[in-house]
Design an enzyme around this catalytic site. Sequence first.
Site, mmCIF file in Angstrom:
data_model
loop_
_atom_site.group_PDB
_atom_site.id
_atom_site.type_symbol
_atom_site.label_atom_id
_atom_site.label_comp_id
_atom_site.label_asym_id
_atom_site.label_seq_id
_atom_site.Cartn_x
_atom_site.Cartn_y
_atom_site.Cartn_z
ATOM 1 N N SER A 95 122.020 137.255 27.374
ATOM 2 C CA SER A 95 122.696 137.499 28.657
ATOM 3 C C SER A 95 124.204 137.306 28.517
ATOM 4 C CB SER A 95 122.122 136.604 29.754
ATOM 5 O OG SER A 95 122.287 135.238 29.446
ATOM 6 N N GLY B 230 115.714 136.789 26.090
ATOM 7 C CA GLY B 230 114.842 135.712 26.542
ATOM 8 C C GLY B 230 114.343 134.825 25.414
ATOM 9 N N SER C 153 121.537 150.920 29.508
ATOM 10 C CA SER C 153 121.190 150.115 28.337
ATOM 11 C C SER C 153 120.050 150.770 27.581
ATOM 12 C CB SER C 153 120.774 148.708 28.762
ATOM 13 O OG SER C 153 120.225 148.022 27.645
ATOM 14 N N ASP D 11 126.061 121.120 28.792
ATOM 15 C CA ASP D 11 127.231 121.895 29.253
ATOM 16 C C ASP D 11 127.368 121.931 30.764
ATOM 17 O OD1 ASP D 11 125.183 123.775 29.678
ATOM 18 O OD2 ASP D 11 126.391 125.469 29.001
ATOM 19 N N ASP E 292 127.312 129.320 26.658
ATOM 20 C CA ASP E 292 126.924 130.598 26.074
ATOM 21 C C ASP E 292 128.068 131.606 26.108
ATOM 22 O OD1 ASP E 292 124.518 129.379 25.785
ATOM 23 O OD2 ASP E 292 123.496 130.489 27.384
ATOM 24 N N LEU F 216 118.598 132.825 22.648
ATOM 25 C CA LEU F 216 119.708 133.179 21.762
ATOM 26 C C LEU F 216 120.863 133.795 22.547
ATOM 27 C CD1 LEU F 216 117.511 134.596 18.857
ATOM 28 C CD2 LEU F 216 118.482 132.291 19.093
ATOM 29 N N SER F 217 120.736 133.732 23.866
ATOM 30 C CA SER F 217 121.817 134.100 24.775
ATOM 31 C C SER F 217 122.185 135.579 24.766
ATOM 32 C CB SER F 217 123.052 133.234 24.465
ATOM 33 O OG SER F 217 123.859 133.226 25.589
HETATM 34 P P1 ADP Z 1 118.721 134.816 26.963
HETATM 35 O O1 ADP Z 1 120.139 134.841 27.436
HETATM 36 O O2 ADP Z 1 118.355 133.523 26.337
HETATM 37 O O3 ADP Z 1 118.373 135.953 26.072
HETATM 38 P P2 ADP Z 1 118.241 135.203 29.752
HETATM 39 O O4 ADP Z 1 117.025 135.125 30.589
HETATM 40 O O5 ADP Z 1 119.391 134.365 30.115
HETATM 41 O O6 ADP Z 1 117.784 134.955 28.248
HETATM 42 O O7 ADP Z 1 118.781 136.704 29.754
HETATM 43 C C1 ADP Z 1 117.928 137.759 29.443
HETATM 44 C C2 ADP Z 1 118.186 138.900 30.430
HETATM 45 O O8 ADP Z 1 119.477 139.486 30.154
HETATM 46 C C3 ADP Z 1 117.213 140.054 30.282
HETATM 47 O O9 ADP Z 1 116.049 139.834 31.048
HETATM 48 C C4 ADP Z 1 118.034 141.225 30.822
HETATM 49 O O10 ADP Z 1 118.028 141.228 32.231
HETATM 50 C C5 ADP Z 1 119.439 140.866 30.369
HETATM 51 N N1 ADP Z 1 119.801 141.535 29.107
HETATM 52 C C6 ADP Z 1 120.190 140.952 27.958
HETATM 53 N N2 ADP Z 1 120.499 141.869 27.009
HETATM 54 C C7 ADP Z 1 120.292 143.079 27.583
HETATM 55 C C8 ADP Z 1 120.437 144.432 27.132
HETATM 56 N N3 ADP Z 1 120.857 144.722 25.900
HETATM 57 N N4 ADP Z 1 120.146 145.423 28.006
HETATM 58 C C9 ADP Z 1 119.734 145.139 29.267
HETATM 59 N N5 ADP Z 1 119.573 143.898 29.723
HETATM 60 C C10 ADP Z 1 119.845 142.863 28.923
HETATM 61 MG MG MG Z 2 120.950 133.610 28.978
#
Ligand code: ADP
Ligand code: MG
Length: 384
Positions: A127, A121, A62, A31, A171, A124-125
Amino acid sequence: MTEGFRAVYGAAPEGVWAAPGRVNLIGEHTDYNDGLVMPLALPHTCRVEAARREDGVLRLHSADASGGVTELRADALAPPGAAGDRGGWAAYPAGVVWALRDAGHQVGGADLHFESSVPTGAGLSSSAALEVATAVALDGLYGLGLPPQRLAELCRRAENDFVGVPCGVMDQMAAACCTAGHALYLDTRDLARRQVPFDLAARGLRLLVVDTRVKHALGDGAYAERRAGCEAAAAALGVAALREIDTAGLPSALERLGDAELRPLLRHVVTENERVERILRLLDAGQVHAIGPVLTEGHASLRDDFRVSCAELDLAVEASTAAGALGARMTGGGFGGSAIVLVRADAADSVAKAVTESFASAGHREPRIFEAVPGPGARRVTAA
Ligand code: ADP
Ligand code: MG
């Protein structure tokens, strides 16, 4: 489900919105090369309860993060410099507010409370689910009426320029634009897309997700490195992006590319785009079981050419295919996170058991295994 918001902010929210996590069926690390992808939305979502504020203050909380409420001014948000403090998790939703405002949209203050069932992390996205949930909530609260694609583009800008993660657009497009029962065939060059029916149950098949529950520290640096490698290869070949090379042009492009380190990156991107097209043709022809070997071929390319796999992901693929899965591959950025496994429905339990046992024998942490049934993209959960 308005308990969380009320406990934090002492009032009821105006509405509840949600955006899903995703798995990518095929099209990995393409992508940011203007290439092809095919994600599907998970039933797991990031939900946000939200209310407008008239004083321009943005409050973020959160249930899944420590640190209490983050309070910012919507009109004072600015992306931190390269060395700046990115503000932890709150940078994701704050970045979305910044991106919306920077694009000229009238977004002011808001109280937001998030609760997510997307593992963070795990590839599975979570973020993008967090960003797109924020974007649809603000779009609803402030009556912007922006189309999902536009919200996705602004969320990607938030992650790139505010959070500082050099991700592609897959994503955010998955979280914003997927629909239940479908995989999303997406051309990231122009965001042209098609909803592809993906009803595995009707074919006696299931798609399992194996969350290895590991995230290797070298992942982030390696992502940026691979990305830079792809850009260097495109520049050396005189194309805007590696997407411009197709399989017919691959042999000569490999020859022209002087740098031996870059050749396998080029080979992965070109063959991966072709695998997306192949899987699209198979799904259109109703030959769903036949996509299995293409998935496994894609894993080998990510492992050997793009070199973003790891021992746990390789084991998930090897153990599941040895136990009778039709195909399997890592999904997401790699270096940990999750793998997907295509199985006949009646073999799902025995394949899952074989993977779990192989992890125990290898001394790895027990993986979390669940089924992926394509769910809907971002939406308002409560009535307007
Ligand atoms: P992925 O997107 O694959 O899960 P990333 O490293 O891109 O992994 O994103 C993970 C980050 O997104 C976490 O470390 C946190 O900072 C943030 N995050 C995701 N979901 C939440 C949530 N529900 N509450 C707070 N932070 C979140
Ligand atoms: Mg991510």
